[in-house]
Design an enzyme around this catalytic site. Structure first.
Site, PDB file in Angstrom:
ATOM      1  N   ASN A  13      63.470 -70.941 -27.289  1.00 11.20           N
ATOM      2  CA  ASN A  13      62.167 -71.649 -28.284  1.00 11.20           C
ATOM      3  C   ASN A  13      61.109 -70.160 -27.124  1.00 11.20           C
ATOM      4  O   ASN A  13      60.572 -70.640 -25.985  1.00 11.20           O
ATOM      5  CB  ASN A  13      61.100 -72.861 -28.035  1.00 11.20           C
ATOM      6  CG  ASN A  13      59.461 -72.921 -28.791  1.00 11.20           C
ATOM      7  OD1 ASN A  13      59.699 -72.134 -28.766  1.00 11.20           O
ATOM      8  ND2 ASN A  13      59.287 -73.861 -28.228  1.00 11.20           N
ATOM      9  N   TRP A  14      60.806 -69.410 -27.458  1.00  8.89           N
ATOM     10  CA  TRP A  14      59.900 -68.136 -27.475  1.00  8.89           C
ATOM     11  C   TRP A  14      58.678 -68.691 -27.145  1.00  8.89           C
ATOM     12  O   TRP A  14      57.270 -67.914 -26.791  1.00  8.89           O
ATOM     13  CB  TRP A  14      60.232 -67.229 -28.124  1.00  8.89           C
ATOM     14  CG  TRP A  14      61.633 -66.330 -27.547  1.00  8.89           C
ATOM     15  CD1 TRP A  14      61.940 -66.572 -26.880  1.00  8.89           C
ATOM     16  CD2 TRP A  14      61.778 -64.332 -27.982  1.00  8.89           C
ATOM     17  NE1 TRP A  14      63.446 -65.226 -26.533  1.00  8.89           N
ATOM     18  CE2 TRP A  14      63.112 -64.775 -26.996  1.00  8.89           C
ATOM     19  CE3 TRP A  14      61.426 -63.535 -29.037  1.00  8.89           C
ATOM     20  CZ2 TRP A  14      63.777 -63.092 -26.950  1.00  8.89           C
ATOM     21  CZ3 TRP A  14      61.597 -62.812 -28.588  1.00  8.89           C
ATOM     22  CH2 TRP A  14      62.817 -61.833 -27.899  1.00  8.89           C
ATOM     23  N   LYS A  15      58.150 -69.474 -27.898  1.00  7.35           N
ATOM     24  CA  LYS A  15      56.673 -69.719 -28.551  1.00  7.35           C
ATOM     25  C   LYS A  15      55.744 -68.392 -28.937  1.00  7.35           C
ATOM     26  O   LYS A  15      56.646 -67.986 -29.355  1.00  7.35           O
ATOM     27  CB  LYS A  15      56.042 -70.014 -26.862  1.00  7.35           C
ATOM     28  CG  LYS A  15      57.002 -71.690 -26.082  1.00  7.35           C
ATOM     29  CD  LYS A  15      56.672 -72.202 -25.235  1.00  7.35           C
ATOM     30  CE  LYS A  15      57.059 -73.668 -24.854  1.00  7.35           C
ATOM     31  NZ  LYS A  15      57.140 -74.395 -23.730  1.00  7.35           N
ATOM     32  N   HIS A  99      57.219 -80.122 -31.943  1.00  7.44           N
ATOM     33  CA  HIS A  99      57.198 -79.932 -30.694  1.00  7.44           C
ATOM     34  C   HIS A  99      56.041 -80.043 -30.101  1.00  7.44           C
ATOM     35  O   HIS A  99      55.081 -80.060 -30.448  1.00  7.44           O
ATOM     36  CB  HIS A  99      57.182 -78.810 -30.553  1.00  7.44           C
ATOM     37  CG  HIS A  99      57.781 -77.803 -29.125  1.00  7.44           C
ATOM     38  ND1 HIS A  99      56.330 -77.912 -27.594  1.00  7.44           N
ATOM     39  CD2 HIS A  99      58.639 -77.331 -28.532  1.00  7.44           C
ATOM     40  CE1 HIS A  99      57.075 -77.193 -27.041  1.00  7.44           C
ATOM     41  NE2 HIS A  99      58.290 -77.182 -27.003  1.00  7.44           N
ATOM     42  N   GLU A 101      53.671 -78.937 -27.563  1.00  6.78           N
ATOM     43  CA  GLU A 101      52.689 -78.307 -28.481  1.00  6.78           C
ATOM     44  C   GLU A 101      51.731 -78.734 -29.516  1.00  6.78           C
ATOM     45  O   GLU A 101      50.534 -78.187 -29.439  1.00  6.78           O
ATOM     46  CB  GLU A 101      52.397 -76.745 -27.430  1.00  6.78           C
ATOM     47  CG  GLU A 101      53.580 -76.443 -26.150  1.00  6.78           C
ATOM     48  CD  GLU A 101      54.191 -75.594 -25.761  1.00  6.78           C
ATOM     49  OE1 GLU A 101      54.621 -75.008 -26.378  1.00  6.78           O
ATOM     50  OE2 GLU A 101      54.307 -76.040 -24.485  1.00  6.78           O
ATOM     51  N   GLU A 171      62.772 -84.000 -25.363  1.00  4.07           N
ATOM     52  CA  GLU A 171      61.954 -83.315 -24.655  1.00  4.07           C
ATOM     53  C   GLU A 171      61.166 -84.093 -23.734  1.00  4.07           C
ATOM     54  O   GLU A 171      60.041 -84.152 -23.946  1.00  4.07           O
ATOM     55  CB  GLU A 171      61.552 -81.609 -24.960  1.00  4.07           C
ATOM     56  CG  GLU A 171      62.149 -80.641 -25.799  1.00  4.07           C
ATOM     57  CD  GLU A 171      61.534 -79.719 -25.505  1.00  4.07           C
ATOM     58  OE1 GLU A 171      62.202 -78.678 -25.320  1.00  4.07           O
ATOM     59  OE2 GLU A 171      60.807 -79.146 -26.617  1.00  4.07           O
ATOM     60  N   GLY A 177      57.437 -76.854 -19.285  1.00  7.14           N
ATOM     61  CA  GLY A 177      56.605 -75.775 -19.003  1.00  7.14           C
ATOM     62  C   GLY A 177      56.513 -75.892 -17.418  1.00  7.14           C
ATOM     63  O   GLY A 177      55.641 -75.085 -16.853  1.00  7.14           O
ATOM     64  N   SER A 217      62.502 -77.365 -18.868  1.00  7.74           N
ATOM     65  CA  SER A 217      62.497 -76.683 -17.416  1.00  7.74           C
ATOM     66  C   SER A 217      63.973 -76.440 -17.186  1.00  7.74           C
ATOM     67  O   SER A 217      65.013 -76.707 -16.070  1.00  7.74           O
ATOM     68  CB  SER A 217      61.883 -77.393 -16.555  1.00  7.74           C
ATOM     69  OG  SER A 217      60.354 -77.244 -16.309  1.00  7.74           O
ATOM     70  N   GLY A 238      62.741 -72.881 -22.903  1.00  5.01           N
ATOM     71  CA  GLY A 238      61.278 -72.026 -23.324  1.00  5.01           C
ATOM     72  C   GLY A 238      61.446 -71.180 -22.108  1.00  5.01           C
ATOM     73  O   GLY A 238      61.713 -69.786 -21.851  1.00  5.01           O
ATOM     74  N   GLY A 239      60.497 -71.204 -20.965  1.00  4.28           N
ATOM     75  CA  GLY A 239      60.421 -70.464 -19.960  1.00  4.28           C
ATOM     76  C   GLY A 239      62.011 -69.283 -19.639  1.00  4.28           C
ATOM     77  O   GLY A 239      61.895 -68.171 -20.154  1.00  4.28           O
TER      78      GLY A 239
HETATM   79  P1  PGA Z   1      60.162 -74.922 -21.173  1.00  8.82           P
HETATM   80  O1  PGA Z   1      60.028 -75.499 -22.584  1.00  8.82           O
HETATM   81  O2  PGA Z   1      61.675 -74.689 -20.889  1.00  8.82           O
HETATM   82  O3  PGA Z   1      60.008 -73.754 -20.605  1.00  8.82           O
HETATM   83  O4  PGA Z   1      60.161 -76.186 -20.148  1.00  8.82           O
HETATM   84  C1  PGA Z   1      60.866 -76.264 -22.989  1.00  8.82           C
HETATM   85  C2  PGA Z   1      59.890 -76.136 -24.477  1.00  8.82           C
HETATM   86  O5  PGA Z   1      59.194 -76.611 -24.933  1.00  8.82           O
HETATM   87  O6  PGA Z   1      61.049 -75.794 -25.848  1.00  8.82           O
END
Ligand code: PGA
Length: 257
Positions: A13-15, A99, A101, A171, A177, A217, A238-239
């Site tokens: 997930n590149w956001k 998600h 966010e 999640e 994050g 994470s 994500g990251g």
């Molecule tokens: P993260 O993000 O791996 O940076 O914790 C995961 C996500 O938001 O899907």
């Protein structure tokens, strides 16, 4: 994971990250290091504007392209929005929905997530439905209650024959994050709980076949342990999906388990 019954899916997930030129550089790099003959399905969910180029750039290394959101209506006066059908036509296979966010910053609710799940399924795409508890909820020992509600609400009205395309991503909010990953046991326990909810709704055969990912994470170091849990069928990353070497290391871990 349990490859006998369900697909392992590693999705990045590149956001709101990477311009077109940055994506081109990423594609070039990942092309040479992507594990060959892989077992798991690999997906990158990139920003809307880069989707058509992503489909072209990642085709050679067998990475499918996903979106990070969509609208639930088929068309209309919704400035700034994109439909599931539009995504399908440019080559999208997966759509992340709900998600945390989006729930936090854009008023996404269980109700709108459910409407989007229907829209995505109707377009023939695969929704990746995100659910997760906050730290306060975990500390109050209400995790499974919260997750059960979110899963049931997201799947309301979804018929059995469409369930084989549904993916759930667990999640925990406190792990996204933050560098603080859920332990393998915590992840395994909640993913098992999610499967039990699906079993109650749709029966054992369907529950057994649903891919349930862990996200929060996840990285090259902890991926092995998380994926070794029988009900963790992949990751939403994500990251660690922003660097080809880190992302492919997770794909590699999924291939080995
Ligand atoms: P993260 O993000 O791996 O940076 O914790 C995961 C996500 O938001 O899907």
């Amino acid at each position: 994971m349990n490859r006998r019954y369900r697909k392992t899916i590693i999705a990045g997930n590149w956001k709101m990250n990477k311009t077109l030129s940055e994506m081109k550089a990423y594609a070039e790099e990942i092309h040479s290091i992507m594990p060959k003959g892989k077992w798991c399905e690999t997906v990158l969910c990139v920003p809307f504007v880069n989707i058509p180029s992503a489909v072209r750039l990642f085709k050679d290394c067998h990475i499918s392209v996903g979106a990070q959101n969509c609208h639930y209506e088929k068309s209309g006066a919704y400035t700034g929005e994109v439909t599931a059908e539009m995504l399908k036509e440019v080559g999208v296979k997966y759509v992340i929905l709900g998600h945390s966010e989006r729930r936090q910053y854009y008023n996404e609710t269980d109700f709108t997530v459910n409407k989007k799940v229907h829209a995505v399924l109707e377009a023939g795409l695969q929704p990746i439905i995100c659910v997760g508890e906050s730290l306060e909820q975990r500390e109050a020992a209400t995790t499974m209650e919260i997750i059960t509600y979110q899963v049931k609400a997201a799947l309301a009205g979804v018929p059995s024959d469409k369930m084989r395309r549904v993916i759930i991503a667990y999640e925990p909010l406190w792990a996204i994050g933050t560098g603080r990953t859920a332990t393998a046991e915590q992840a395994g326990e909640v993913c098992e709980g999610i499967r039990a909810v699906i079993r109650k709704l749709y029966g054992a055969r369907i529950a057994r076949a649903v891919t349930i990912q862990y996200g929060g994470s996840m990285n090259a170091k902890n991926a092995h342990e998380l994926l070794a849990q029988p009900d963790v069928d992949g990751g939403l990353i994500g990251g660690a999906a922003l660097k080809p070497a880190d992302f492919t290391a997770i794909v590699q871990a999924a291939n080995q388990e």
